[in-house]
Design an enzyme around this catalytic site. Structure first.
Site, PDB file in Angstrom:
ATOM      1  N   ASP A 221      -4.294   8.727   7.588  1.00 24.99           N
ATOM      2  CA  ASP A 221      -3.552   8.904   6.343  1.00 24.99           C
ATOM      3  C   ASP A 221      -2.177   9.449   6.710  1.00 24.99           C
ATOM      4  O   ASP A 221      -2.032  10.617   7.079  1.00 24.99           O
ATOM      5  CB  ASP A 221      -4.308   9.884   5.440  1.00 24.99           C
TER       6      ASP A 221
ATOM      7  N   CYS B  92      -5.315  17.721  -5.019  1.00 24.53           N
ATOM      8  CA  CYS B  92      -6.262  16.676  -4.635  1.00 24.53           C
ATOM      9  C   CYS B  92      -6.916  17.010  -3.297  1.00 24.53           C
ATOM     10  O   CYS B  92      -7.094  16.139  -2.429  1.00 24.53           O
ATOM     11  CB  CYS B  92      -5.594  15.299  -4.576  1.00 24.53           C
TER      12      CYS B  92
ATOM     13  N   LYS C 189       6.641   8.356  -1.606  1.00 24.36           N
ATOM     14  CA  LYS C 189       6.871   9.631  -0.927  1.00 24.36           C
ATOM     15  C   LYS C 189       8.012   9.544   0.083  1.00 24.36           C
ATOM     16  O   LYS C 189       8.392  10.547   0.680  1.00 24.36           O
ATOM     17  CB  LYS C 189       5.588  10.099  -0.232  1.00 24.36           C
TER      18      LYS C 189
ATOM     19  N   GLN D 179       1.949  11.759   4.087  1.00 25.26           N
ATOM     20  CA  GLN D 179       2.850  12.898   4.202  1.00 25.26           C
ATOM     21  C   GLN D 179       3.657  12.875   5.493  1.00 25.26           C
ATOM     22  O   GLN D 179       4.615  13.639   5.637  1.00 25.26           O
ATOM     23  CB  GLN D 179       2.054  14.208   4.123  1.00 25.26           C
TER      24      GLN D 179
ATOM     25  N   HIS E 112      -6.860  14.908   1.907  1.00 20.37           N
ATOM     26  CA  HIS E 112      -6.619  14.555   0.512  1.00 20.37           C
ATOM     27  C   HIS E 112      -7.842  13.781   0.026  1.00 20.37           C
ATOM     28  O   HIS E 112      -8.529  13.119   0.793  1.00 20.37           O
ATOM     29  CB  HIS E 112      -5.356  13.691   0.441  1.00 20.37           C
TER      30      HIS E 112
END
Length: 407
Positions: A196, A362, A222, A199, A119
């Site tokens: 990251d 993104c 999220k 997700q 991302h």
């Protein structure tokens, strides 16, 4: 899992005359009433600043705010709440590491390694840091199915590598990366690993001690929590070495005319009045997900992905990106239909009450790697069902027929 659907009041509506099918949780998840109630309770009964007053409302707000930090710590199994920094979300978390750690440690000629699936939030900070420090920005090559092999990792990381920054689960391909093994290889070369987990955190268990990652970011919105709140995990020793990147109230210990000292961890990174309601809401979201069980969520999503792959494969001219094994991907499917622009497809589906994502997500370098400018994406969560997928497939068939007739 269908029992939990009733906890999400937003799903009980019609969009354009059709019952809403929400398939855009990878962008932001819906919020259960349990989270909404906790946020409302804070504003109704406890609204006050934290760490400052000695009155009852201030104490209650502080207890809830710091109690939520402990919930985040437990959720990812950090050693201490000193290792949990509240941020606006994963983007801020990654930028904090790039600025607070990277600017101190990176020198000319050092290597920073990321992947094509990142991302923009986990690409641009390292890109800009590399430019500023005249470092070398390298990329892990991807296999045809959008995965990264450990052989590639070993061949890419060198003794010049200082930072490896990688997503735990791709927001486009759905790929779940072998973070523990990548961390081990990075550490063998003296590099740190930054993850990251935006997700990943909503969909699977995370144990930062078992993974042995150095930094990791999550976003509340999220994972059934409010927007504008997230957390940065960092190993205590690394956070102690870092200087704050934002100065002001709350993060100081003592201020003189020409010098200042900082509070201890984690507060030295939390200048100004924080997102108190957001943090408390994040804590409530963690309670909610913990009650369901991350293992149960992962199992439910793998079943939905397997079913969706099976049904979507029956549509002629539909291309699916990422691993085909449902166990190797998180709960999303990114796809395109021949001769139909993703934005047009999403618009037609919306007219039938089906919300999906369309665009570059993104992740423009990844779009280039996929040889397309945009894709459509359907993402699933705890409140989705096989009936939602049936509606999606029916909508995709209808959209395909519509565009074939028009053009």
């Amino acid at each position: 899992m269908n029992e939990f659907r009733k906890d999400f009041p937003i799903l009980n509506q019609e969009v354009n005359g059709h019952p809403l099918v929400y398939l855009d949780s990878a962008a932001t998840s819906q919020k259960p009433k349990q989270v909404l109630d906790v946020i409302r309770k804070y504003y109704d009964l406890d609204n006050s600043n934290v760490h400052r007053g000695v009155h009852t409302l201030g104490n209650r707000a502080t207890d809830s705010y710091e109690g939520a930090r402990e919930k985040v710590r437990k959720f990812i199994n950090a050693k201490s709440t000193k290792e949990i920094i509240y941020t606006r979300g994963t983007t801020t978390s990654l930028n904090t590491v790039a600025s607070g750690y990277g600017r101190q440690k990176i020198e000319e000629g050092d290597e920073i390694i990321i992947s094509y699936m990142e991302h923009h939030s986990n690409l641009i900070p390292w890109q800009q840091l590399a430019k500023e420090k005249k470092a070398v920005l390298k990329y892990f090559d991807l296999e045809e199915d959008g995965t990264i092999t450990l052989e590639t990792v070993r061949n890419t990381i060198t003794d010049k590598t200082k930072i490896v920054a990688i997503t735990m689960a791709s927001n486009v391909l759905g790929t779940i990366n072998p973070i523990k093994e990548i961390a081990e290889i990075a550490h063998e070369h003296g590099a740190i690993i930054v993850v990251d987990a935006a997700q990943a955190a909503p969909h699977m268990p995370i144990d930062v001690q078992d993974l042995d990652v150095d930094f990791l970011g999550i976003s509340g919105h999220k994972m059934c929590g409010p927007t504008g709140i997230g957390a940065l995990y960092g190993k205590e020793a690394l956070l102690e070495e870092m200087e704050p990147i934002e100065f002001g109230g709350e993060m100081i210990d003592f201020v003189d005319l020409y010098d200042s000292t900082w509070k201890e961890l984690p507060w030295k990174f939390e200048g100004g009045t924080p997102n108190i309601a957001g943090a408390i809401g994040l804590g409530a979201a963690i309670d909610y997900l913990t009650e369901i069980g991350l293992e149960n969520i992962a199992k439910h999503e793998h079943e939905l992905v397997a079913y969706a792959l099976q049904e979507m494969d029956k549509i002629d001219g539909l291309s699916i990106y990422g691993p085909r094994d449902p166990e190797k991907r998180c709960g999303l499917i990114t796809f395109n239909i021949d001769d139909v622009h993703p934005h047009d497809l999403a618009t037609v589906l919306d007219m039938n009450g089906i919300a999906i994502r369309a665009g570059h997500h993104c992740a423009q370098p990844l779009m280039k790697w996929l040889s397309c400018s945009a894709t459509a994406r359907a993402s699933f969560y705890i409140y989705n069902t096989k009936e939602d997928i049936d509606r999606l497939v029916e909508g995709l068939r209808g959209a395909k027929e519509y565009f074939n007739d028009v053009f």
